[in-house]
Design an enzyme around this catalytic site. Structure first.
Site, PDB file in Angstrom:
ATOM      1  N   TYR A  50      21.859   8.765  71.886  1.00  0.00           N
ATOM      2  CA  TYR A  50      22.464   7.623  71.199  1.00  0.00           C
ATOM      3  C   TYR A  50      22.989   6.607  72.216  1.00  0.00           C
ATOM      4  O   TYR A  50      22.693   5.410  72.146  1.00  0.00           O
ATOM      5  CB  TYR A  50      23.605   8.102  70.287  1.00  0.00           C
ATOM      6  CG  TYR A  50      24.506   6.984  69.816  1.00  0.00           C
ATOM      7  CD1 TYR A  50      24.059   6.045  68.897  1.00  0.00           C
ATOM      8  CD2 TYR A  50      25.813   6.847  70.311  1.00  0.00           C
ATOM      9  CE1 TYR A  50      24.877   4.998  68.480  1.00  0.00           C
ATOM     10  CE2 TYR A  50      26.639   5.817  69.902  1.00  0.00           C
ATOM     11  CZ  TYR A  50      26.170   4.894  68.982  1.00  0.00           C
ATOM     12  OH  TYR A  50      26.981   3.859  68.582  1.00  0.00           O
TER      13      TYR A  50
ATOM     14  N   SER B 169      28.516   0.095  72.596  1.00  0.00           N
ATOM     15  CA  SER B 169      29.523   1.143  72.450  1.00  0.00           C
ATOM     16  C   SER B 169      30.096   1.516  73.811  1.00  0.00           C
ATOM     17  O   SER B 169      29.390   1.481  74.836  1.00  0.00           O
ATOM     18  CB  SER B 169      28.843   2.362  71.838  1.00  0.00           C
ATOM     19  OG  SER B 169      29.659   3.497  71.965  1.00  0.00           O
TER      20      SER B 169
ATOM     21  N   LYS C 182      21.863   2.510  73.271  1.00  0.00           N
ATOM     22  CA  LYS C 182      22.747   1.335  73.397  1.00  0.00           C
ATOM     23  C   LYS C 182      22.563   0.704  74.785  1.00  0.00           C
ATOM     24  O   LYS C 182      22.500  -0.520  74.920  1.00  0.00           O
ATOM     25  CB  LYS C 182      24.206   1.745  73.174  1.00  0.00           C
ATOM     26  CG  LYS C 182      24.517   2.180  71.762  1.00  0.00           C
ATOM     27  CD  LYS C 182      24.385   1.033  70.781  1.00  0.00           C
ATOM     28  CE  LYS C 182      24.549   1.459  69.350  1.00  0.00           C
ATOM     29  NZ  LYS C 182      24.237   0.397  68.385  1.00  0.00           N
TER      30      LYS C 182
HETATM   31  P1  NAD Z   1      27.146   2.362  59.674  1.00  0.00           P
HETATM   32  O1  NAD Z   1      26.185   3.483  59.693  1.00  0.00           O
HETATM   33  O2  NAD Z   1      28.228   2.371  58.659  1.00  0.00           O
HETATM   34  O3  NAD Z   1      26.355   0.967  59.564  1.00  0.00           O
HETATM   35  C1  NAD Z   1      25.046   0.789  60.058  1.00  0.00           C
HETATM   36  C2  NAD Z   1      24.224   0.174  58.939  1.00  0.00           C
HETATM   37  O4  NAD Z   1      22.887  -0.040  59.409  1.00  0.00           O
HETATM   38  C3  NAD Z   1      24.129   1.060  57.711  1.00  0.00           C
HETATM   39  O5  NAD Z   1      24.437   0.298  56.557  1.00  0.00           O
HETATM   40  C4  NAD Z   1      22.665   1.533  57.693  1.00  0.00           C
HETATM   41  O6  NAD Z   1      22.205   1.733  56.364  1.00  0.00           O
HETATM   42  C5  NAD Z   1      21.980   0.379  58.399  1.00  0.00           C
HETATM   43  N1  NAD Z   1      20.734   0.731  59.087  1.00  0.00           N
HETATM   44  C6  NAD Z   1      20.492   1.765  59.929  1.00  0.00           C
HETATM   45  N2  NAD Z   1      19.240   1.726  60.400  1.00  0.00           N
HETATM   46  C7  NAD Z   1      18.664   0.613  59.864  1.00  0.00           C
HETATM   47  C8  NAD Z   1      17.382   0.024  59.969  1.00  0.00           C
HETATM   48  N3  NAD Z   1      16.419   0.572  60.728  1.00  0.00           N
HETATM   49  N4  NAD Z   1      17.129  -1.104  59.278  1.00  0.00           N
HETATM   50  C9  NAD Z   1      18.083  -1.670  58.494  1.00  0.00           C
HETATM   51  N5  NAD Z   1      19.316  -1.150  58.353  1.00  0.00           N
HETATM   52  C10 NAD Z   1      19.608  -0.019  59.026  1.00  0.00           C
HETATM   53  O7  NAD Z   1      27.762   2.261  61.153  1.00  0.00           O
HETATM   54  P2  NAD Z   1      28.972   1.412  61.695  1.00  0.00           P
HETATM   55  O8  NAD Z   1      30.068   2.355  62.059  1.00  0.00           O
HETATM   56  O9  NAD Z   1      29.268   0.265  60.799  1.00  0.00           O
HETATM   57  O10 NAD Z   1      28.336   0.919  63.053  1.00  0.00           O
HETATM   58  C11 NAD Z   1      27.665  -0.332  63.166  1.00  0.00           C
HETATM   59  C12 NAD Z   1      27.082  -0.440  64.552  1.00  0.00           C
HETATM   60  O11 NAD Z   1      28.118  -0.280  65.522  1.00  0.00           O
HETATM   61  C13 NAD Z   1      26.026   0.625  64.884  1.00  0.00           C
HETATM   62  O12 NAD Z   1      24.999   0.024  65.635  1.00  0.00           O
HETATM   63  C14 NAD Z   1      26.794   1.624  65.727  1.00  0.00           C
HETATM   64  O13 NAD Z   1      25.960   2.303  66.623  1.00  0.00           O
HETATM   65  C15 NAD Z   1      27.778   0.721  66.461  1.00  0.00           C
HETATM   66  N6  NAD Z   1      28.991   1.427  66.895  1.00  0.00           N
HETATM   67  C16 NAD Z   1      29.748   2.091  65.978  1.00  0.00           C
HETATM   68  C17 NAD Z   1      30.881   2.802  66.403  1.00  0.00           C
HETATM   69  C18 NAD Z   1      31.717   3.582  65.432  1.00  0.00           C
HETATM   70  O14 NAD Z   1      32.472   4.455  65.867  1.00  0.00           O
HETATM   71  N7  NAD Z   1      31.658   3.313  64.127  1.00  0.00           N
HETATM   72  C19 NAD Z   1      31.265   2.793  67.766  1.00  0.00           C
HETATM   73  C20 NAD Z   1      30.479   2.068  68.666  1.00  0.00           C
HETATM   74  C21 NAD Z   1      29.339   1.382  68.220  1.00  0.00           C
HETATM   75  N1  UFG Z   2      38.195  15.260  67.682  1.00  0.00           N
HETATM   76  C1  UFG Z   2      38.806  16.421  67.277  1.00  0.00           C
HETATM   77  N2  UFG Z   2      38.409  16.959  66.083  1.00  0.00           N
HETATM   78  C2  UFG Z   2      37.460  16.391  65.291  1.00  0.00           C
HETATM   79  C3  UFG Z   2      36.847  15.200  65.717  1.00  0.00           C
HETATM   80  C4  UFG Z   2      37.235  14.657  66.927  1.00  0.00           C
HETATM   81  O1  UFG Z   2      39.663  16.975  67.968  1.00  0.00           O
HETATM   82  O2  UFG Z   2      37.136  16.939  64.225  1.00  0.00           O
HETATM   83  C5  UFG Z   2      38.634  14.646  68.955  1.00  0.00           C
HETATM   84  C6  UFG Z   2      37.510  14.515  69.985  1.00  0.00           C
HETATM   85  O3  UFG Z   2      37.382  15.695  70.717  1.00  0.00           O
HETATM   86  C7  UFG Z   2      37.992  13.305  70.791  1.00  0.00           C
HETATM   87  C8  UFG Z   2      38.735  12.443  69.752  1.00  0.00           C
HETATM   88  O4  UFG Z   2      39.058  13.326  68.688  1.00  0.00           O
HETATM   89  O5  UFG Z   2      38.935  13.737  71.758  1.00  0.00           O
HETATM   90  C9  UFG Z   2      37.896  11.291  69.225  1.00  0.00           C
HETATM   91  O6  UFG Z   2      36.648  11.801  68.742  1.00  0.00           O
HETATM   92  P1  UFG Z   2      35.661  10.928  67.837  1.00  0.00           P
HETATM   93  O7  UFG Z   2      34.511  11.795  67.461  1.00  0.00           O
HETATM   94  O8  UFG Z   2      36.418  10.273  66.725  1.00  0.00           O
HETATM   95  O9  UFG Z   2      35.224   9.750  68.820  1.00  0.00           O
HETATM   96  P2  UFG Z   2      34.445   9.782  70.204  1.00  0.00           P
HETATM   97  O10 UFG Z   2      35.318   9.111  71.200  1.00  0.00           O
HETATM   98  O11 UFG Z   2      33.954  11.123  70.536  1.00  0.00           O
HETATM   99  O12 UFG Z   2      33.162   8.891  69.885  1.00  0.00           O
HETATM  100  C10 UFG Z   2      33.214   7.688  69.104  1.00  0.00           C
HETATM  101  C11 UFG Z   2      31.898   7.533  68.352  1.00  0.00           C
HETATM  102  C12 UFG Z   2      30.789   7.226  69.309  1.00  0.00           C
HETATM  103  C13 UFG Z   2      31.163   6.038  70.141  1.00  0.00           C
HETATM  104  C14 UFG Z   2      32.470   6.301  70.871  1.00  0.00           C
HETATM  105  C15 UFG Z   2      32.893   5.138  71.686  1.00  0.00           C
HETATM  106  O13 UFG Z   2      31.580   8.704  67.640  1.00  0.00           O
HETATM  107  O14 UFG Z   2      29.643   6.876  68.570  1.00  0.00           O
HETATM  108  O15 UFG Z   2      33.479   6.601  69.915  1.00  0.00           O
HETATM  109  O16 UFG Z   2      32.876   3.982  70.918  1.00  0.00           O
HETATM  110  F1  UFG Z   2      30.195   5.820  71.040  1.00  0.00           F
END
Ligand code: NAD
Ligand code: UFG
Length: 336
Positions: A148, A124, A152
């Site tokens: 978190y 991330s 990572k």
């Molecule tokens: P998500 O929660 O939709 O998907 C994660 C999946 O992993 C889920 O289906 C959950 O049930 C499963 N899971 C969690 N713990 C587990 C375990 N111990 N064993 C088996 N399965 C397990 O999340 P996502 O948005 O699809 O994210 C996928 C990956 O990408 C995550 O590792 C997350 O940290 C990373 N990531 C997501 C974002 C984002 O904004 N969505 C940004 C950066 C990184």
């Molecule tokens: N924001 C609002 N109102 C809300 C939610 C968010 O104003 O209700 C604003 C935040 O302050 C920020 C922007 O919208 O300025 C984006 O916020 P998000 O929560 O959508 O995303 P972040 O950048 O804070 O974080 C996300 C994921 C993290 C990940 C990161 C980088 O939540 O897990 O992107 O990949 F690590």
């Protein structure tokens, strides 16, 4: 290729699963459904018109992991499984270290034991922390500011050591910026189990009437309009990046961290306007205080992804908002 997807029922996993199936890979999904449901897998199967293997279980369960590797014999793993809520990670850090770090160690151990040499890991942009300069390139110092983000960062370091200790291994650490959007069909998308923390799912639930108004966290940042600026990336582009990354790992013995974004930023107010255009609905706003831990801007330098993965994002924020609205309006309650 034979690809094991941990967390493949989740938001990004399900979109990647569909692309892998469409490109004729053999796939096994392992998921414990802690943040997803069987319904996403059922829909992917319909969209792909193809079946795939599936195991309900936890990556921390070494017996299950060994059985799975024995039976499926993957060539590569795409490792999505993990917990991902920044706020929750402050309250339950040990859950995050168990699922994200211990689970990843278990997975890597199993890969080594079974001769599976390639991994693509969901990292991330949060590993960067406060910016010394923008856009973030992969050389930028890593200073995650919450548990978190630290999970990572630690897993990235563990994977680097794992590849260094095994000359046949290769890894791509994909540092996602802000994934949003849904598949064009509107059949799969992001389905937060409770009130969304992230901007676009929150806006989307305001537009559909499940939430009253959007709290805009901070309007005094050093950005074009004072609201936070992020590099939003369409989940479809992100899914494609995984296919390129698996291909890269199969051809190169290396461990590379690679940013996945568009290289362009959008502010909160710009996303709100784009969503109003896409949905035709007004999004009522409440200008609120800054959210603890937020940075002003987060934007990716994507030149390494262009160069090594021969990949670039093709969707803009209008595409992202249109596809999110299509998914939300076809599935007002998500997969329920
Ligand atoms: P998500 O929660 O939709 O998907 C994660 C999946 O992993 C889920 O289906 C959950 O049930 C499963 N899971 C969690 N713990 C587990 C375990 N111990 N064993 C088996 N399965 C397990 O999340 P996502 O948005 O699809 O994210 C996928 C990956 O990408 C995550 O590792 C997350 O940290 C990373 N990531 C997501 C974002 C984002 O904004 N969505 C940004 C950066 C990184
Ligand atoms: N924001 C609002 N109102 C809300 C939610 C968010 O104003 O209700 C604003 C935040 O302050 C920020 C922007 O919208 O300025 C984006 O916020 P998000 O929560 O959508 O995303 P972040 O950048 O804070 O974080 C996300 C994921 C993290 C990940 C990161 C980088 O939540 O897990 O992107 O990949 F690590």
């Amino acid at each position: 290729m034979r690809v094991l997807l941990t967390g493949g029922a989740g938001y990004i996993g399900s979109h990647t699963l569909l692309k892998l199936l469409q490109e004729q890979n053999e796939v096994l999904v392992l998921d414990n459904f802690s943040n997803s449901s069987m319904e996403s897998l059922r829909r992917v199967k319909q969209l792909a018109n193809r079946d795939f293997d599936f195991r309900n279980g936890d990556i921390c369960n070494s017996t299950l992991m060994n059985d799975t590797f024995n039976a499926f014999k993957p060539d590569a793993v795409i490792h999505f499984a993990g917990l991902k809520a920044v706020g929750e990670s402050n309250d339950k850090p040990l859950d995050y270290y168990t699922h994200n770090v211990t689970g990843s160690v278990e997975l890597l151990r199993c890969m080594r034991r079974h001769g599976c040499k390639q991994i693509v890991f969901s990292s991330s942009a949060t590993v960067y922390g406060e910016a010394d300069y923008l856009p973030y390139d992969e050389q930028h110092p890593l200073r995650p500011t919450n548990p978190y983000g630290r999970t990572k960062y630690f897993v990235e370091e563990i994977i680097k050591d794992w590849t260094a200790s095994w000359s046949e291994a290769s890894a791509v650490l994909l540092r996602y910026f802000n994934p949003v959007g849904a598949h064009d069909s509107g059949r799969i998308g992001e389905d937060p189990l409770s009130t969304p923390n992230n901007l676009v799912p929150f806006i989307s639930q305001v537009a559909i009437g499940r939430l009253d108004k959007l709290n805009v966290f901070g309007s005094d940042y050093d950005t074009r309009d004072g609201t936070g600026e992020r590099d939003y990336i369409h989940v479809d582009d992100l899914a494609r990046a995984h296919l390129s990354a698996v291909h890269f790992a199969s051809k190169n013995k290396a461990c590379e961290a690679i940013n996945v974004g568009t290289g362009r930023g959008a502010t909160v107010l710009e996303m709100v306007k784009a969503f109003e255009r896409a949905s035709g609905r007004p999004i009522p706003l409440n200008m609120a205080a800054r959210r603890n831990g937020d940075v002003a801007k987060s934007i990716a330098d994507v030149s390494k992804a262009n160069r090594l993965l021969d990949w670039e994002a093709i969707h803009n924020i209008d595409d992202m908002c249109r596809s999110t609205w299509n998914w939300q309006s076809l599935n007002p309650l998500g997969y329920k």
